[in-house]
Design a protein around this motif. Structure first.
Motif, PDB file in Angstrom:
ATOM      1  N   GLU A   1      40.039  25.657  39.420  1.00 36.83           N
ATOM      2  CA  GLU A   1      40.008  24.732  38.287  1.00 36.83           C
ATOM      3  C   GLU A   1      38.674  24.815  37.540  1.00 36.83           C
ATOM      4  OE1 GLU A   1      40.816  20.819  39.705  1.00 36.83           O
ATOM      5  OE2 GLU A   1      42.661  21.420  40.720  1.00 36.83           O
ATOM      6  N   ARG A   2      37.671  25.288  38.204  1.00 35.28           N
ATOM      7  CA  ARG A   2      36.346  25.334  37.602  1.00 35.28           C
ATOM      8  C   ARG A   2      35.990  26.732  37.084  1.00 35.28           C
ATOM      9  NH1 ARG A   2      32.698  21.214  36.234  1.00 35.28           N
ATOM     10  NH2 ARG A   2      30.591  22.029  36.262  1.00 35.28           N
ATOM     11  N   PHE A   3      36.334  27.721  37.859  1.00 35.32           N
ATOM     12  CA  PHE A   3      35.884  29.086  37.538  1.00 35.32           C
ATOM     13  C   PHE A   3      36.854  29.851  36.633  1.00 35.32           C
ATOM     14  CE2 PHE A   3      31.949  30.063  39.852  1.00 35.32           C
ATOM     15  CZ  PHE A   3      31.757  28.846  40.476  1.00 35.32           C
ATOM     16  N   HIS A   4      38.112  29.428  36.627  1.00 42.90           N
ATOM     17  CA  HIS A   4      39.089  30.002  35.688  1.00 42.90           C
ATOM     18  C   HIS A   4      39.231  31.518  35.816  1.00 42.90           C
ATOM     19  CE1 HIS A   4      37.732  26.349  33.082  1.00 42.90           C
ATOM     20  NE2 HIS A   4      38.557  25.992  34.038  1.00 42.90           N
ATOM     21  N   THR A   5      39.055  32.007  37.015  1.00 42.82           N
ATOM     22  CA  THR A   5      39.160  33.452  37.215  1.00 42.82           C
ATOM     23  C   THR A   5      40.584  33.900  37.545  1.00 42.82           C
ATOM     24  OG1 THR A   5      38.501  33.135  39.510  1.00 42.82           O
ATOM     25  CG2 THR A   5      36.773  33.783  37.966  1.00 42.82           C
ATOM     26  N   THR A   6      41.429  32.960  37.955  1.00 47.10           N
ATOM     27  CA  THR A   6      42.775  33.357  38.382  1.00 47.10           C
ATOM     28  C   THR A   6      43.731  33.314  37.190  1.00 47.10           C
ATOM     29  OG1 THR A   6      43.126  31.081  39.128  1.00 47.10           O
ATOM     30  CG2 THR A   6      42.512  32.696  40.784  1.00 47.10           C
ATOM     31  N   VAL A   7      43.488  34.222  36.289  1.00 46.72           N
ATOM     32  CA  VAL A   7      44.299  34.303  35.073  1.00 46.72           C
ATOM     33  C   VAL A   7      45.437  35.315  35.281  1.00 46.72           C
ATOM     34  CG1 VAL A   7      42.389  33.644  33.567  1.00 46.72           C
ATOM     35  CG2 VAL A   7      42.718  36.044  34.133  1.00 46.72           C
ATOM     36  N   ASP A   8      46.369  35.313  34.358  1.00 42.66           N
ATOM     37  CA  ASP A   8      47.520  36.206  34.485  1.00 42.66           C
ATOM     38  C   ASP A   8      47.297  37.561  33.829  1.00 42.66           C
ATOM     39  OD1 ASP A   8      48.899  34.356  35.933  1.00 42.66           O
ATOM     40  OD2 ASP A   8      50.591  34.184  34.554  1.00 42.66           O
ATOM     41  N   GLU A   9      46.222  37.674  33.069  1.00 44.89           N
ATOM     42  CA  GLU A   9      45.967  38.947  32.386  1.00 44.89           C
ATOM     43  C   GLU A   9      44.485  39.278  32.388  1.00 44.89           C
ATOM     44  OE1 GLU A   9      47.382  38.966  28.404  1.00 44.89           O
ATOM     45  OE2 GLU A   9      49.499  39.058  28.947  1.00 44.89           O
ATOM     46  N   TYR A  10      44.214  40.541  32.558  1.00 46.93           N
ATOM     47  CA  TYR A  10      42.850  41.051  32.391  1.00 46.93           C
ATOM     48  C   TYR A  10      42.897  42.139  31.328  1.00 46.93           C
ATOM     49  CZ  TYR A  10      42.170  38.556  36.768  1.00 46.93           C
ATOM     50  OH  TYR A  10      42.129  37.578  37.721  1.00 46.93           O
ATOM     51  N   LEU A  11      41.771  42.732  31.067  1.00 46.20           N
ATOM     52  CA  LEU A  11      41.762  43.768  30.028  1.00 46.20           C
ATOM     53  C   LEU A  11      42.464  45.035  30.476  1.00 46.20           C
ATOM     54  CD1 LEU A  11      38.211  43.495  28.387  1.00 46.20           C
ATOM     55  CD2 LEU A  11      40.380  42.530  27.638  1.00 46.20           C
ATOM     56  N   VAL A  12      42.571  45.221  31.773  1.00 50.17           N
ATOM     57  CA  VAL A  12      43.334  46.360  32.277  1.00 50.17           C
ATOM     58  C   VAL A  12      44.584  45.825  32.975  1.00 50.17           C
ATOM     59  CG1 VAL A  12      41.374  47.903  32.517  1.00 50.17           C
ATOM     60  CG2 VAL A  12      41.952  46.372  34.401  1.00 50.17           C
ATOM     61  N   PHE A  13      45.531  46.697  33.198  1.00 49.43           N
ATOM     62  CA  PHE A  13      46.817  46.266  33.726  1.00 49.43           C
ATOM     63  C   PHE A  13      47.100  46.912  35.088  1.00 49.43           C
ATOM     64  CE2 PHE A  13      46.970  46.035  29.117  1.00 49.43           C
ATOM     65  CZ  PHE A  13      47.326  44.703  28.933  1.00 49.43           C
TER      66      PHE A  13
ATOM     67  N   GLY B   1      26.822  51.182  45.274  1.00 51.94           N
ATOM     68  CA  GLY B   1      25.392  51.049  45.034  1.00 51.94           C
ATOM     69  C   GLY B   1      24.967  49.762  44.359  1.00 51.94           C
ATOM     70  N   ARG B   2      25.878  48.807  44.275  1.00 47.95           N
ATOM     71  CA  ARG B   2      25.484  47.560  43.621  1.00 47.95           C
ATOM     72  C   ARG B   2      24.601  46.727  44.542  1.00 47.95           C
ATOM     73  NH1 ARG B   2      30.975  44.791  42.112  1.00 47.95           N
ATOM     74  NH2 ARG B   2      31.552  46.975  41.864  1.00 47.95           N
ATOM     75  N   PRO B   3      23.659  46.016  43.990  1.00 49.08           N
ATOM     76  CA  PRO B   3      22.805  45.175  44.822  1.00 49.08           C
ATOM     77  C   PRO B   3      23.541  43.909  45.263  1.00 49.08           C
ATOM     78  CG  PRO B   3      22.175  44.985  42.522  1.00 49.08           C
ATOM     79  CD  PRO B   3      23.258  46.007  42.584  1.00 49.08           C
ATOM     80  N   GLY B   4      23.004  43.226  46.238  1.00 53.06           N
ATOM     81  CA  GLY B   4      23.625  41.994  46.711  1.00 53.06           C
ATOM     82  C   GLY B   4      23.231  40.822  45.827  1.00 53.06           C
ATOM     83  N   ALA B   5      24.213  40.176  45.284  1.00 49.08           N
ATOM     84  CA  ALA B   5      23.952  38.984  44.468  1.00 49.08           C
ATOM     85  C   ALA B   5      25.147  38.033  44.542  1.00 49.08           C
ATOM     86  CB  ALA B   5      23.668  39.371  43.015  1.00 49.08           C
ATOM     87  N   GLY B   6      25.779  38.019  45.713  1.00 57.41           N
ATOM     88  CA  GLY B   6      26.898  37.100  45.912  1.00 57.41           C
ATOM     89  C   GLY B   6      27.992  37.313  44.888  1.00 57.41           C
ATOM     90  N   ILE B   7      28.467  36.206  44.334  1.00 61.33           N
ATOM     91  CA  ILE B   7      29.579  36.330  43.378  1.00 61.33           C
ATOM     92  C   ILE B   7      29.142  37.028  42.087  1.00 61.33           C
ATOM     93  CG2 ILE B   7      30.771  34.287  44.263  1.00 61.33           C
ATOM     94  CD1 ILE B   7      29.828  32.821  41.696  1.00 61.33           C
ATOM     95  N   LEU B   8      27.840  37.056  41.840  1.00 59.80           N
ATOM     96  CA  LEU B   8      27.359  37.724  40.624  1.00 59.80           C
ATOM     97  C   LEU B   8      27.507  39.234  40.730  1.00 59.80           C
ATOM     98  CD1 LEU B   8      24.100  35.666  39.958  1.00 59.80           C
ATOM     99  CD2 LEU B   8      26.445  35.183  39.223  1.00 59.80           C
ATOM    100  N   ALA B   9      27.817  39.697  41.919  1.00 61.60           N
ATOM    101  CA  ALA B   9      28.024  41.131  42.108  1.00 61.60           C
ATOM    102  C   ALA B   9      29.487  41.443  42.425  1.00 61.60           C
ATOM    103  CB  ALA B   9      27.129  41.653  43.228  1.00 61.60           C
ATOM    104  N   THR B  10      30.380  40.524  42.082  1.00 63.69           N
ATOM    105  CA  THR B  10      31.798  40.776  42.343  1.00 63.69           C
ATOM    106  C   THR B  10      32.498  41.270  41.078  1.00 63.69           C
ATOM    107  OG1 THR B  10      32.399  38.471  41.821  1.00 63.69           O
ATOM    108  CG2 THR B  10      31.952  39.006  44.134  1.00 63.69           C
ATOM    109  N   ASN B  11      33.384  42.208  41.259  1.00 65.01           N
ATOM    110  CA  ASN B  11      34.206  42.649  40.132  1.00 65.01           C
ATOM    111  C   ASN B  11      35.059  41.504  39.602  1.00 65.01           C
ATOM    112  OD1 ASN B  11      33.245  45.217  40.269  1.00 65.01           O
ATOM    113  ND2 ASN B  11      35.151  46.158  41.002  1.00 65.01           N
ATOM    114  N   GLY B  12      35.541  40.672  40.533  1.00 64.22           N
ATOM    115  CA  GLY B  12      36.467  39.609  40.138  1.00 64.22           C
ATOM    116  C   GLY B  12      35.891  38.696  39.074  1.00 64.22           C
ATOM    117  N   LEU B  13      34.627  38.333  39.231  1.00 66.22           N
ATOM    118  CA  LEU B  13      34.011  37.436  38.248  1.00 66.22           C
ATOM    119  C   LEU B  13      33.934  38.103  36.885  1.00 66.22           C
ATOM    120  CD1 LEU B  13      32.667  34.625  37.956  1.00 66.22           C
ATOM    121  CD2 LEU B  13      30.468  35.769  38.279  1.00 66.22           C
ATOM    122  N   TRP B  14      33.564  39.372  36.891  1.00 69.15           N
ATOM    123  CA  TRP B  14      33.325  40.050  35.602  1.00 69.15           C
ATOM    124  C   TRP B  14      34.579  40.658  35.002  1.00 69.15           C
ATOM    125  CZ3 TRP B  14      29.578  37.343  34.630  1.00 69.15           C
ATOM    126  CH2 TRP B  14      28.453  37.206  35.448  1.00 69.15           C
TER     127      TRP B  14
END
Lengths: 415, 529
Positions: free
Chosen positions: B101-113, B186-199
């Protein structure tokens, strides 16, 4: 296989003829309807509404020219015959508003600002505000696209992109289940509906004050709506075309029927550009031309449709304002990827009932910024007011006999 | 206001300074948002209803009968159960629901399919949710393991299911479901800031240069929303072309108001920058070679509000150490659990939550503090109407609260029908789609009612076979108690038994049970909490 709501398949409620039902069934005095057509992603006004050919720093489509009909002028191009056809046919019913600013540059906030005049989530959008209190059964029918509500949530009725509203009404939703669910029989549903309605009525009678009372009243109202929808099942055609590419006109047809039947006051439909690829052309700016062509082809079909549906001796077009908007405009210059980025200034177009047509109000200057406008005459002026989405909203509210609040409406486009 | 007393109806009343306090046991006091002299009455929830609210909020399911019986007899046990619920096996799942409800990441569409990953149609929903849930699952993992909440922006791992492990450069620990995993790009550790899902959800364009992402980061982690600030190009200098715009962002005071802090943040995210945001290969992988590209493209040095940063990893640490992160944590959970937007009148209360959080460092401390608050435990505030004394059930809670009890999962062709908008009923049922609907619906509507009713029918027919032969009156009373946390009175029970008998006469026993359950599920006491 898609289908509309049928008497056979629909659930049968238990409240009997409600206040809402009486109003809707009685064919009360026809209202002024509002149909919002939302071009999602941000259009480029220089492709259609405001010619800036030859202006230094503003990249425009090659081969485009200016056409006009009376005081109305638009950007014309051989690739967009539907735009010319539309204005040739309906130009005298159209008002173009140029240089309107939506004061953000992100899609999400621009949409909210465009449709509510506010950036925060505590406001109802123009459609919900106009629909609220209209005593219609399905006050604000959202075929697709955004709808923002705060107090008037109950006004909004979403059809669902796959026609889910119809599935829920006629029980075919159960066929979309791996669990083998089935809809109960009509008698059982009637008993259940009557019991539940009576229970909510008893609950509301003893509900506390404040939010609990609002919530209980909202529940009662929803039951009344459902009961009336059920009672009118044979009259309703809320089916939408699904699968493949669905045109804007096809998507909005249920709303037109609801207007015709006096069941809705407002409706929203989203246009996602040709082939639904969206208007957000950060690259390939000339796709705007294809999107406008598709949009205006659909708008032409839509207006033809509205003009041939008659209610109480008047065409539906004479009772409906079509509000065509996009959440933002696009930058003057082309970026490094052949597109244009977000721009706070945009255009809007109003067509139909209540609109002083055949004119363009407002303007973009040579930096593609909006010019000040005298709200009464529509003339641009150094001392004029900035056109904002709030002004657009106040205009719609005033047209629809709602309080526009502290913002002055653009009376220049009001008939 | 100077005290509190009990009104004749037992409600708690704040008293003016010159009024003598009466019975002060179990009193609550709150400030009126509009008039500090006016007493505000907070009516407390009954212990069973409070337990139900806590159980639904913390684990997404209803309390057991024995638990309801226990708190009915001894209301002080509510806190004992609250502690158990905080460590319940279902806590993590519910935590994800709330974060959605807060992060709004669970959407039905992304830019790729999904087709671009050569997945089957029946995998579409799972693909969408796996992506969107990635950052939420990581946060839930950190919460569930009582790790410092700041870990959400600092840890060098993520969580992944088999779907993500199959489509992204990830090494995942063995096991079912969501497991700790590490990216191998090779991505650095930054918790959710380093997740594909967020971006994936908060994407950027070539021209936007991660600014939208930086703004999302600020809103989600600091509760400071750049996008709430008006942007008028009338106040800006000529922005005729990209070059002029970029120059204005660095020199014009109007632009600098936001961009002086936003752009240095955006520059830290260039490992996620894509040359083409519609290309899955660009999106799937982190690009270490682009980390410094932002500084060059934006002509700005990476920094956190003036503090120089070396990159993404330091960004995470900067977020974690910023005082606003703690404020935002408290504010976020107050809003999610109070079910309303907080404002200045709440500030002292939010500060209390913040201090509880800082004293402990885990998010459970905040959940404990908010669920302890007077507002959380209130059934209402009289005519004021500021307190959401009845939270409307969401599609997610419909599923989780009765899924376990009934065994029903309304799935279809790979979709969870209560958790998608393309084919299902999430948005129509009052849920958040993360794009056009960003807050849960708080009052009933036609489509919400339709979803509730159809869900009720579905639950009823799923549960009915197990109830065959039960003594009707006793079982219905028990079901009402379990589902509502309110003892049904004789008059209502008579009506319910009457419905059962009428349906049985018209149909059969199983249908009668199903119908009775349906009306219990539609009951105001079930669909609100």
């Amino acid at each position: 296989m898609r289908r509309g709501v049928s008497r056979r398949g629909v659930l049968v409620g238990g409240l009997g003829t409600s206040l809402l039902g009486q109003l809707a069934l009685a064919g009360e005095t026809r209202r002024h309807n509002f149909l919002f057509v939302f071009a999602a992603g941000g259009w480029d006004p220089t492709y259609c509404f405001a010619s800036k050919a030859g202006v230094s720093g503003i990249d425009t489509q090659s081969g485009a020219g200016v056409s006009s009909s009376g005081e109305l002028s638009w950007v014309s191009h051989d690739d967009r015959p539907s735009v010319d056809d539309f204005f040739a046919t309906w130009g005298d019913r159209c008002a173009i508003v140029n240089g309107m600013e939506v004061r953000s540059i992100t899609h999400e906030r621009c949409r909210r600002l465009l449709l509510t005049g506010r950036v925060d989530s505590g406001a109802d959008d123009w459609g919900a505000t106009l629909a609220h209190g209209s005593d219609t059964l399905l006050p604000y029918l959202v075929a697709s696209g955004p709808a923002f509500t705060s107090q008037y949530t109950a006004s909004v009725v979403r059809l669902g992109p796959a026609g889910q509203l119809v599935e829920l009404l006629d029980g075919s939703c159960f066929s979309r289940s791996d669990a083998g669910l089935v809809a109960p029989g009509a008698t059982v549903q009637e008993l259940e509906g009557a019991f539940a309605a009576a229970r909510v009525e008893r609950f509301a009678a003893t509900a506390g004050a404040g939010f609990e009372r609002r919530w209980a009243e909202g529940y009662q109202q929803a039951i009344e709506q459902l009961d009336t929808v059920t009672t009118r099942a044979d009259d309703l055609d809320l089916e939408i075309q699904t699968g493949g590419y669905v045109t804007l006109h096809a998507r909005i047809k249920p709303a037109l029927t609801c207007f015709e039947e006096g069941l809705s006051r407002c409706a929203m439909v989203q246009h996602d550009g040709l082939w639904d690829v969206g208007w957000d052309t950060h690259s390939g700016i000339d796709a705007q031309s294809e999107h406008f062509e598709d949009l205006f082809q659909n708008l032409g079909d839509l207006l033809d449709d509205l003009d041939t549906r008659f209610v109480d001796g008047a065409s539906l077009l004479d009772q409906t304002t079509v509000v065509v908007v996009s959440e933002m405009g696009r930058t003057p210059g082309i970026n490094g990827t052949g597109g244009k980025d977000h721009w706070t200034y945009t255009s809007a177009m109003l067509v139909g009932a209540g609109v002083a047509g055949g004119r363009v109000v407002g303007a973009f200057d040579d930096d593609l910024l909006g010019e000040g406008v005298d709200l009464a005459s529509g003339e641009t002026s150094d001392k004029g007011r900035a056109l904002t989405s709030g002004v657009l909203g106040a205009t719609l509210l005033a047209m629809g006999d709602r309080d526009p609040g502290d913002t002055d409406p653009l009376t220049a486009i009001m008939a | 206001m100077a005290g509190y007393g009990r009104a004749s109806d037992g409600a708690c009343v704040a008293l003016a300074a010159d009024e003598p306090p009466g019975d002060t046991s179990g009193m609550v006091e709150t400030a009126s948002p509009n008039d500090t002299d006016a007493p505000v009455v907070l009516t407390p929830l009954s212990a069973p209803r409070l337990l139900r609210r806590i159980s639904l909020d913390l684990r997404g399911v209803l309390p057991e009968l024995a638990e309801l019986d226990a708190v009915e007899a001894d209301p002080s046990l509510v806190d004992t159960y609250r502690e158990q619920y905080l460590y319940d096996a279902r806590f993590s799942e519910r935590f994800v629901q709330l974060l959605e409800e807060r992060f709004h990441t669970t959407v039905d569409e992304y830019l790729v399919f999904y087709e671009e990953y050569r997945l089957d149609d029946t995998d579409e929903y799972r693909w969408e949710r796996s992506i969107g849930e990635e950052p939420l699952r990581l946060m839930a993992w950190i919460a569930d393991n009582d790790l410092p909440w700041t870990d959400i922006v600092t840890v060098d791992y993520t969580l992944a299911d088999d779907m993500l492990a199959s489509i992204w450069p990830i090494e995942r620990e063995d096991g079912e479901g969501w497991q700790v995993a590490r990216y191998t790009d090779g991505r650095p550790g930054a918790g959710i800031l380093a997740t594909n899902g967020l971006w994936f959800r908060y994407y950027t364009t070539v021209a936007n240069k991660n600014r939208a992402r930086a703004a999302a980061l600020s809103r989600l982690m600091l509760c400071e929303d750049y996008l709430n600030r008006p942007v008028s190009f009338a106040s800006a200098p000529s922005l005729a072309d990209e070059g002029a715009t970029e120059e204005a962002l660095k020199t014009d005071p109007y632009c600098l108001g936001c961009h002086s802090s936003l752009d240095p943040l955006a520059a830290t995210l260039f490992g996620f920058w894509t040359a083409n945001e519609y290309n899955r290969h660009e999106l799937d992988s982190y690009h270490p070679e682009r980390e410094l590209l932002g500084e060059e493209l934006m002509d700005v040095e990476m920094s956190w509000y003036g503090e120089p940063l070396a990159g993404l990893q330091e960004l995470g640490a900067a977020v974690a150490s910023d005082e606003r992160f703690a404020w935002c944590t408290a504010e976020t959970w107050a809003e999610l659990l109070w079910r309303r937007t907080v404002d200045n009148d709440d500030w002292s209360t939010i500060d209390g939550f913040r201090q509880d959080y800082l004293a402990d460092g885990t998010v459970r401390a905040v959940l404990r503090a908010v669920t302890d608050s007077e507002e959380y435990r209130a059934a209402g505030d009289g005519e004021v109407g500021r307190v959401i004394g009845r939270r409307q059930i969401t599609p997610a809670l419909m599923s989780s609260s009765l899924g376990e009890l009934s065994g029903l999962a309304w799935t279809w062709d790979g979709y969870d029908q209560m958790d998608n908008d393309s084919w299902g009923y999430r948005q129509l049922g009052g849920g958040v789609d993360g794009v056009s609907v960003t807050t849960v619906q708080s009052t009933p509507s036609l489509t919400w009612l339709l979803v509730v009713r159809r869900w009720g029918f579905a639950v009823g027919q799923t549960m009915a076979p197990d109830l065959s032969g039960e003594e009707v009156r006793t079982k219905l009373a028990e079901l009402a108690w379990r589902l509502h946390a309110v003892r049904i009175d004789d008059e209502e029970l008579d009506r319910l038994v009457g419905l059962f008998e009428a349906v049985e006469a018209a149909s059969d026993e199983a249908t009668a049970w199903g119908t009775a359950i349906t009306v219990l599920v539609r009951d105001p006491e079930f669909v609100s909490y």
